[in-house]
Design a protein around this motif. Structure first.
Motif, mmCIF file in Angstrom:
data_model
loop_
_atom_site.group_PDB
_atom_site.id
_atom_site.type_symbol
_atom_site.label_atom_id
_atom_site.label_comp_id
_atom_site.label_asym_id
_atom_site.label_seq_id
_atom_site.Cartn_x
_atom_site.Cartn_y
_atom_site.Cartn_z
ATOM 1 N N TRP A 200 0.818 -1.221 0.000
ATOM 2 C CA TRP A 200 0.000 0.000 0.000
ATOM 3 C C TRP A 200 0.848 1.266 0.000
ATOM 4 C CZ3 TRP A 200 0.819 3.297 4.005
ATOM 5 C CH2 TRP A 200 1.384 2.768 5.176
ATOM 6 N N TRP A 201 2.058 1.215 0.538
ATOM 7 C CA TRP A 201 2.890 2.410 0.688
ATOM 8 C C TRP A 201 3.796 2.660 -0.514
ATOM 9 C CZ3 TRP A 201 7.807 0.635 0.337
ATOM 10 C CH2 TRP A 201 8.045 -0.688 0.731
ATOM 11 N N TRP A 202 3.833 1.766 -1.481
ATOM 12 C CA TRP A 202 4.813 1.794 -2.575
ATOM 13 C C TRP A 202 4.864 3.135 -3.319
ATOM 14 C CZ3 TRP A 202 8.575 -1.616 -3.604
ATOM 15 C CH2 TRP A 202 9.234 -1.529 -4.836
ATOM 16 N N ASN A 203 3.713 3.725 -3.600
ATOM 17 C CA ASN A 203 3.672 4.957 -4.409
ATOM 18 C C ASN A 203 3.594 6.244 -3.585
ATOM 19 O OD1 ASN A 203 3.850 3.812 -7.029
ATOM 20 N ND2 ASN A 203 1.755 3.078 -6.789
ATOM 21 N N VAL B 172 8.295 10.338 -0.717
ATOM 22 C CA VAL B 172 9.280 10.391 0.369
ATOM 23 C C VAL B 172 8.964 11.523 1.346
ATOM 24 C CG1 VAL B 172 11.721 10.855 0.886
ATOM 25 C CG2 VAL B 172 11.112 9.269 -0.953
ATOM 26 N N GLN B 173 8.409 12.625 0.844
ATOM 27 C CA GLN B 173 8.127 13.771 1.715
ATOM 28 C C GLN B 173 7.165 13.425 2.848
ATOM 29 O OE1 GLN B 173 6.763 16.600 -1.138
ATOM 30 N NE2 GLN B 173 4.638 16.014 -0.967
ATOM 31 N N LYS B 174 6.362 12.374 2.683
ATOM 32 C CA LYS B 174 5.402 11.966 3.713
ATOM 33 C C LYS B 174 6.077 11.359 4.939
ATOM 34 C CE LYS B 174 1.575 13.005 1.572
ATOM 35 N NZ LYS B 174 0.726 14.082 2.000
ATOM 36 N N LEU B 175 7.378 11.074 4.843
ATOM 37 C CA LEU B 175 8.099 10.514 5.991
ATOM 38 C C LEU B 175 8.290 11.552 7.102
ATOM 39 C CD1 LEU B 175 10.879 8.372 4.269
ATOM 40 C CD2 LEU B 175 8.782 7.568 5.360
ATOM 41 N N ASN B 176 8.089 12.835 6.766
ATOM 42 C CA ASN B 176 8.257 13.922 7.743
ATOM 43 C C ASN B 176 9.602 13.829 8.464
ATOM 44 O OD1 ASN B 176 5.756 15.116 7.194
ATOM 45 N ND2 ASN B 176 4.711 13.698 8.582
ATOM 46 N N LEU B 177 10.655 13.805 7.687
ATOM 47 C CA LEU B 177 12.004 13.708 8.244
ATOM 48 C C LEU B 177 12.390 15.004 8.941
ATOM 49 C CD1 LEU B 177 13.652 12.120 5.102
ATOM 50 C CD2 LEU B 177 13.095 10.936 7.235
ATOM 51 N N SER C 97 23.610 7.207 -2.084
ATOM 52 C CA SER C 97 22.471 7.398 -2.991
ATOM 53 C C SER C 97 21.687 8.627 -2.562
ATOM 54 C CB SER C 97 21.558 6.173 -2.943
ATOM 55 O OG SER C 97 22.229 5.057 -3.465
ATOM 56 N N LYS C 98 21.162 9.312 -3.572
ATOM 57 C CA LYS C 98 20.307 10.466 -3.321
ATOM 58 C C LYS C 98 18.897 10.122 -3.775
ATOM 59 C CE LYS C 98 23.288 13.222 -5.562
ATOM 60 N NZ LYS C 98 23.869 14.401 -6.171
ATOM 61 N N ILE C 99 17.932 10.685 -3.083
ATOM 62 C CA ILE C 99 16.531 10.504 -3.471
ATOM 63 C C ILE C 99 15.825 11.835 -3.263
ATOM 64 C CG2 ILE C 99 15.768 9.675 -1.191
ATOM 65 C CD1 ILE C 99 14.007 7.630 -2.898
ATOM 66 N N GLY C 100 14.847 12.127 -4.110
ATOM 67 C CA GLY C 100 14.118 13.387 -4.017
ATOM 68 C C GLY C 100 12.862 13.258 -3.182
ATOM 69 N N LEU C 101 12.356 14.388 -2.737
ATOM 70 C CA LEU C 101 11.123 14.423 -1.942
ATOM 71 C C LEU C 101 9.928 13.870 -2.720
ATOM 72 C CD1 LEU C 101 11.494 17.929 -0.298
ATOM 73 C CD2 LEU C 101 11.569 15.727 0.870
ATOM 74 N N GLU C 102 9.957 14.034 -4.036
ATOM 75 C CA GLU C 102 8.844 13.592 -4.877
ATOM 76 C C GLU C 102 8.963 12.130 -5.305
ATOM 77 O OE1 GLU C 102 6.094 15.526 -5.661
ATOM 78 O OE2 GLU C 102 6.977 16.833 -4.146
ATOM 79 N N ASP C 103 10.091 11.488 -5.007
ATOM 80 C CA ASP C 103 10.263 10.079 -5.360
ATOM 81 C C ASP C 103 9.400 9.213 -4.454
ATOM 82 O OD1 ASP C 103 12.078 10.332 -7.509
ATOM 83 O OD2 ASP C 103 13.737 10.598 -6.108
ATOM 84 N N SER C 104 9.156 7.985 -4.896
ATOM 85 C CA SER C 104 8.267 7.088 -4.153
ATOM 86 C C SER C 104 9.017 6.315 -3.074
ATOM 87 C CB SER C 104 7.610 6.103 -5.110
ATOM 88 O OG SER C 104 8.571 5.166 -5.568
ATOM 89 N N LEU C 105 8.253 5.864 -2.087
ATOM 90 C CA LEU C 105 8.830 5.004 -1.055
ATOM 91 C C LEU C 105 9.255 3.668 -1.657
ATOM 92 C CD1 LEU C 105 6.484 5.659 2.006
ATOM 93 C CD2 LEU C 105 8.685 6.710 1.459
#
Length: 165
Positions: free
Chosen positions: A24-27, A30-35, A104-112
Motif C-alpha cells: 500500500w505504501w509503494w507509491n 518520500v516527503q510523507k516521511l516527515n524527516l 544514494s540520493k533521493i528526491g522528496l517527490e520520489d516514491s517510497l
C-alpha cells in the motif's frame, strides 16, 4: 547485467513501477516521511569535533556539504571512530578523510518504493531537493539542498505506524 536488473533500473531512475503486487505504501512520496532537518557538517570540521557534535546531538551520521552546496559524502560516528583507532586518520584530520563518498540520493517527490529499492543495498539515502538559484547577472542554476537522511528504520517506522491492513 545491471540493465536486466529491475531493482537497479528503479534505483537509477530508468523504471518506475515494476513490482506487480505493490504494498500500500509503494507509491507514497518520500516527503510523507516527515524527516527532521539533518545536521550538516562542513568539510573543514575535524574528526574530533565531528565525534563530539554527533554524540552531543544524538546523531549516528551527518552529510558533509561544501559551502557551495555540493554534497561531498556522509560521515558516520562508527566509521570515524574506527578510522581514528586504526590509525588511518587523526583526530585533527578533516572529516573529508573519513567520509563515505558513495551514497544514494533521493528526491522528496520520489516514491517510497524507489527508496525501498535503494535501502536494499545502502544503509541510508540522502534526501535532496532541487532549488533554482539566480546569480547577480540573472543566470540561473539548479542547486541540490540536503533535506534529510533516511534509513530503513525510518521507512519501517512509517509503514508500521500507518499500516493499512
Amino acid at each position: 547485467s545491471k540493465f536486466l536488473n529491475d531493482k537497479w533500473m528503479i534505483k537509477n531512475g530508468f523504471l518506475n513501477d515494476v513490482q506487480e503486487h505493490k504494498p500500500w505504501w509503494w507509491n507514497i512520496k518520500v516527503q510523507k516521511l516527515n524527516l527532521s532537518a539533518p545536521l550538516i557538517l562542513l568539510p573543514e570540521v575535524s574528526c574530533q569535533k565531528a565525534i563530539e557534535i554527533l554524540q552531543e546531538k544524538g546523531y549516528d551520521q551527518a552529510p558533509v556539504v561544501a559551502e557551495s552546496g555540493l554534497i561531498l559524502g556522509m560521515v558516520t560516528l562508527s566509521n570515524t571512530l574506527t578510522s581514528v583507532l586504526a590509525g588511518n586518520a587523526q583526530f585533527s584530520d578533516p572529516v573529508t578523510k573519513v567520509i563515505y563518498d558513495q551514497f544514494s540520493k533521493i528526491g522528496l517527490e520520489d516514491s517510497l518504493g524507489k527508496l525501498s529499492c535503494i535501502l536494499e543495498n545502502d544503509h541510508f539515502a540522502i534526501v535532496v531537493h532541487e532549488q533554482m538559484q539566480f546569480n547577480g547577472n540573472g543566470s540561473s542554476f539548479m542547486k541540490q539542498m540536503v533535506f534529510g537522511v533516511v534509513t530503513a528504520v525510518d521507512l519501517l517506522t512509517f509503514v508500521s505506524r500507518n499500516d493499512k491492513k
